[in-house]
Design a protein around this motif. Structure first.
Motif, PDB file in Angstrom:
ATOM      1  N   GLU A 592       0.859  -1.188   0.000  1.00 57.14           N
ATOM      2  CA  GLU A 592       0.000   0.000   0.000  1.00 57.14           C
ATOM      3  C   GLU A 592       0.884   1.222   0.000  1.00 57.14           C
ATOM      4  O   GLU A 592       1.810   1.334   0.800  1.00 57.14           O
ATOM      5  CB  GLU A 592      -0.901  -0.009   1.242  1.00 57.14           C
ATOM      6  CG  GLU A 592      -1.993  -1.068   1.165  1.00 57.14           C
ATOM      7  CD  GLU A 592      -2.777  -1.240   2.466  1.00 57.14           C
ATOM      8  OE1 GLU A 592      -2.496  -0.489   3.433  1.00 57.14           O
ATOM      9  OE2 GLU A 592      -3.647  -2.129   2.508  1.00 57.14           O
ATOM     10  N   ARG A 593       0.573   2.144  -0.891  1.00 56.22           N
ATOM     11  CA  ARG A 593       1.367   3.360  -0.968  1.00 56.22           C
ATOM     12  C   ARG A 593       0.499   4.546  -0.555  1.00 56.22           C
ATOM     13  O   ARG A 593      -0.640   4.671  -0.976  1.00 56.22           O
ATOM     14  CB  ARG A 593       1.899   3.547  -2.392  1.00 56.22           C
ATOM     15  CG  ARG A 593       2.663   4.852  -2.597  1.00 56.22           C
ATOM     16  CD  ARG A 593       3.224   4.965  -3.996  1.00 56.22           C
ATOM     17  NE  ARG A 593       4.475   4.229  -4.171  1.00 56.22           N
ATOM     18  CZ  ARG A 593       5.665   4.681  -3.785  1.00 56.22           C
ATOM     19  NH1 ARG A 593       5.774   5.843  -3.168  1.00 56.22           N
ATOM     20  NH2 ARG A 593       6.733   3.968  -3.999  1.00 56.22           N
ATOM     21  N   ASP A 594       1.081   5.411   0.286  1.00 54.76           N
ATOM     22  CA  ASP A 594       0.388   6.635   0.686  1.00 54.76           C
ATOM     23  C   ASP A 594       1.412   7.757   0.552  1.00 54.76           C
ATOM     24  O   ASP A 594       2.229   7.949   1.440  1.00 54.76           O
ATOM     25  CB  ASP A 594      -0.105   6.463   2.132  1.00 54.76           C
ATOM     26  CG  ASP A 594      -0.817   7.710   2.638  1.00 54.76           C
ATOM     27  OD1 ASP A 594      -1.043   8.636   1.814  1.00 54.76           O
ATOM     28  OD2 ASP A 594      -1.125   7.763   3.842  1.00 54.76           O
ATOM     29  N   GLU A 597       5.055   7.172   1.556  1.00 60.90           N
ATOM     30  CA  GLU A 597       5.085   6.083   2.550  1.00 60.90           C
ATOM     31  C   GLU A 597       4.611   4.785   1.915  1.00 60.90           C
ATOM     32  O   GLU A 597       3.516   4.743   1.347  1.00 60.90           O
ATOM     33  CB  GLU A 597       4.151   6.416   3.724  1.00 60.90           C
ATOM     34  CG  GLU A 597       4.900   6.737   4.978  1.00 60.90           C
ATOM     35  CD  GLU A 597       3.985   6.893   6.186  1.00 60.90           C
ATOM     36  OE1 GLU A 597       2.970   6.181   6.293  1.00 60.90           O
ATOM     37  OE2 GLU A 597       4.333   7.734   7.023  1.00 60.90           O
TER      38      GLU A 597
END
Ligand code: K7E
Ligand code: CUA
Length: 691
Positions: A592-594, A597
């Motif tokens: 998961e990319r945010d 991050e």
């Protein structure tokens, strides 16, 4: 003292003339308890071998055990010792010795009597095998918490000295072990379910700690006292001219949570002590329950200054004929603390010295020159002191101490007003042992064993009537054995507890000089195993310690370690024993990319990581949440990234998060560090950090 089966079998002339193999044969035919009979027969066979002169025959003809001993140039005593200490392959030792590792910062577990190193548990110092302090979130959290209070900078090492196993009713209960850091005044707690450290507490208001570690008989408190006093000032500084006025020692009672073993500073308290050097300590038990004993040296308050026209510390600190045994009524202290008789100091409730005196919490008893060890016997009646510069063991009786306190039988006070009990009124006896008595252990049958540092020996003496010794035989030296060399501590099987059983004693020797081959300039320390069941103490085995300097050890019966687990519940965070939010099951792996991050939810199982390719961009912050989804004992995987100083060990069921800045672009081949399977070498993948 007990007699073991081995010795009971040593009778009978037919057996004496039998070789070990013949005896084994007979044993098998008769379907007898093979181990006991065989061992006995073997020893007798050795003795028989001497009688018959068979030691001259070689190994060639299929050789009796006597022949083997002869071939290897062993004496009968050595061969007998080998058999007593030997634990056959695949079998377990009866005891586990929990040893400090000195400035390696770790704990070591050793099987007794085999003296095999079973395991090293990292506590204060990062360690690669366990993936401790090399990026794994739980271990980093512990090390960070442990540098939180008074430390000048983040600490990357410790000096472990005195392990204290948790107790219930004065006996080891196999739940936790506490270990102090001599250098930085900290204490670590290891949970004996998974044998991992769960907490390092940086104890406020004290800078160093030495031997002042014990648990009270139900682990109500874990005690840690300071060694060198420290200034009790805002900024922790005071000139040495103000030593007597501003420096203070501390006796710290840390409340332990019975479920987790964690130490809770809010429920803990400290007792301020004069600025003497507080050294070893022990808890009262049974007859002396509720009391704590700390010895001290440097009541002269020497601070050194040999380059400033002063006297060296070792000279200054050895002037007086007596120092002070500190006698603390901790139940009274607990009541005073709970009634608000404390000052808050750096998050800790502190009972000021004046209060400790006025409330009758603290008393002194004179103790002969420069004492080191203080040890309470299994009945709780006797408190044994070893004075480095006195050749006697001095034995105090708790009943006499209580009486002297009640009668205010004081020979005066020290300069701070602490009442000093009259020496003659509280001492039950003295035994002349030899040079440099340090520490004492017990066999639970009225005998005490004291290490003699300068004599390189252990002296055995009898305690008094209250430990079951007949009047006429009380307080007498009965045996001595040489050890090699300069023994510090010694540990008897369960010898610190009410359940001391008199089976084995381990000498923890500081020097090993000529005992082992010359393998460079730094020499190992040496453990020596001693049989306590024989009429005379004898050394059975040496165990060189080439991985740190053990100071103290405790020996627990293996069958008390009942809470030890082999695998975690799938998806367990070792720190909390619960599942963290990012535990990942098979089939749920994802990235998961945010923004910048990146969270990677990864699993590890024989023989792959999923996902096995990780694509991130230079500058990303990466959180690698790795779950070992194995449920098979021993199926541990590692996770290591080259060049990034990242390494984790993942035991079956364990979840670890590795957080790092992807600050260097490149293709990095991550891999599993444990040889886990036939395809272990294939258990690897790629971390691609795109420029
Ligand atoms: Cu307990 Cu070595 Cu720390 Cu005596 S100490 S020897
Ligand atoms: Cu997993 Cu090697």
């Amino acid at each position: 003292m007990h007699s073991v089966a081995v010795e009971r079998v040593v009778t009978g002339t037919e057996v004496q003339l039998m070789s070990g193999l013949e005896a084994e044969e007979l044993t098998r035919k008769q379907g007898m308890n093979s181990r006991v009979i065989l061992v006995g027969a073997v020893i007798v066979a050795l003795v028989g071998g001497v009688i018959l002169g068979r030691f001259s025959s070689g190994l060639g003809g299929g050789g009796s055990l006597a022949d083997i001993a002869s071939e290897r140039g062993m004496t009968v005593e050595q061969a007998e010792g080998a058999l007593k200490a030997f634990t056959p392959p695949g079998e377990y030792d009866e005891y586990v010795l929990v040893s400090s590792g000195g400035h390696s910062g770790q704990l070591h577990l050793v099987g007794v009597p085999s003296m095999r190193l079973l395991k090293t548990i990292p506590v204060f110092t990062p360690e690669s095998w366990a993936g401790y302090g090399q990026g794994a979130d739980w271990s980093q959290a512990i090390l960070d918490e442990g540098s939180s209070n008074k430390q000048a900078r983040e600490l990357a090492w410790g000096d472990t000295h005195h392990p204290a196993l948790s107790e219930t009713e004065g006996a080891y209960d196999g739940r936790f072990v506490y270990i102090n850091d001599r250098a930085n005044g900290r204490i670590g707690m290891v949970d004996l379910r998974d044998f991992k450290v769960k907490q390092i507490l940086d104890i406020p208001n004290m800078q160093t700690s030495h031997g002042g570690v014990f648990v009270t008989p139900n682990t109500e408190y874990v005690h840690v006292s300071s060694m060198t006093p420290m200034p009790q000032t805002e900024n922790g500084y005071a000139d040495l001219e103000d030593y007597a006025d501003l420096y203070r020692g501390m006796s710290t009672f840390l409340a332990s949570d019975p479920d987790t073993g964690r130490l809770d500073t809010d429920a803990s308290f400290q007792i301020e002590l004069p600025p003497y050097t507080q050294d070893l300590a022990d808890a009262g038990k049974l007859e002396s329950f509720g009391f704590a004993f700390i010895n001290s040296y440097n009541s002269e308050m020497a601070v050194g200054g040999n380059a400033e026209g002063g006297v060296p510390i070792e000279t200054g600190a050895s002037q007086a004929d007596f120092d002070y045994l500190h006698i603390i009524d901790w139940q009274k202290a607990e009541a005073v603390a709970n009634a608000g008789g404390t000052e808050e100091r750096n998050g800790m409730r502190v009972i000021p010295l004046e209060t400790a005196i006025s409330e009758g919490i603290l008393y002194f008893a004179p103790e002969p020159r420069s004492p080191h060890g203080v040890d309470v016997d299994p009945t709780g009646n006797y408190i044994v002191i070893g004075g480095k510069l006195d050749q006697n063991a001095t034995i105090y009786d708790i009943a006499l101490i209580k009486e002297a306190i009640a009668n205010e039988d004081f020979e005066g006070t020290d300069r701070y007003g602490v009442p000093i009990l009259t020496f003659e009124s509280v001492v039950a006896g003295q035994v002349l042992l030899g040079a440099g008595p340090l520490h004492t252990q017990f066999d639970g049958e009225g005998h005490a064993y004291t290490s003699l540092f300068l004599d390189s020996a252990i002296a055995e003496f009898t305690l008094g009537p209250k430990a079951g010794v007949p009047d006429g035989e009380a307080f007498q030296l009965v045996d001595k054995v040489s050890v090699h060399y300069n023994i510090g501590h010694l540990a008897a099987t369960e010898g610190d507890t009410v359940a001391a059983d008199g089976r084995y004693l381990v000498a923890l020797n500081k020097w090993s000089v000529d005992r082992f081959p010359v393998l460079g300039t730094l020499k190992p320390q040496n453990f020596q195993l001693i049989d306590l069941t024989a009429d005379k103490m004898a050394v059975l085995a040496d165990m060189p310690i080439g991985f740190g300097e053990p100071h103290y050890s405790q020996i627990i019966r293996l069958d008390r370690l009942t809470s030890a687990i082999e695998t975690y519940e799938p998806g367990t965070d070792p720190l909390t024993f619960g599942p963290p939010a990012f535990a990942t099951a098979a089939g749920e792996e994802r990235v998961e990319r945010d923004g910048s991050e990146v969270h990677v939810y990864m699993t590890a199982t024989r023989s792959h990581f999923t996902p096995d390719i990780l694509r991130v961009r230079e500058g990303d912050t990466v959180f690698l949440h790795v779950t070992n989804i194995e449920i098979t004992p021993d199926a541990t995987h590692g996770f290591a990234v080259p060049g990034y100083n990242l390494q984790a060990s993942l035991d079956p069921g364990e979840v670890v998060t590795l957080a790092f800045e992807a600050d260097r672009s490149g293709s990095f081949a991550f891999y599993c560090t444990e040889f886990c399977s036939a395809l272990h070498l294939e258990m690897q993948g790629w971390l691609l950090v795109e420029p």
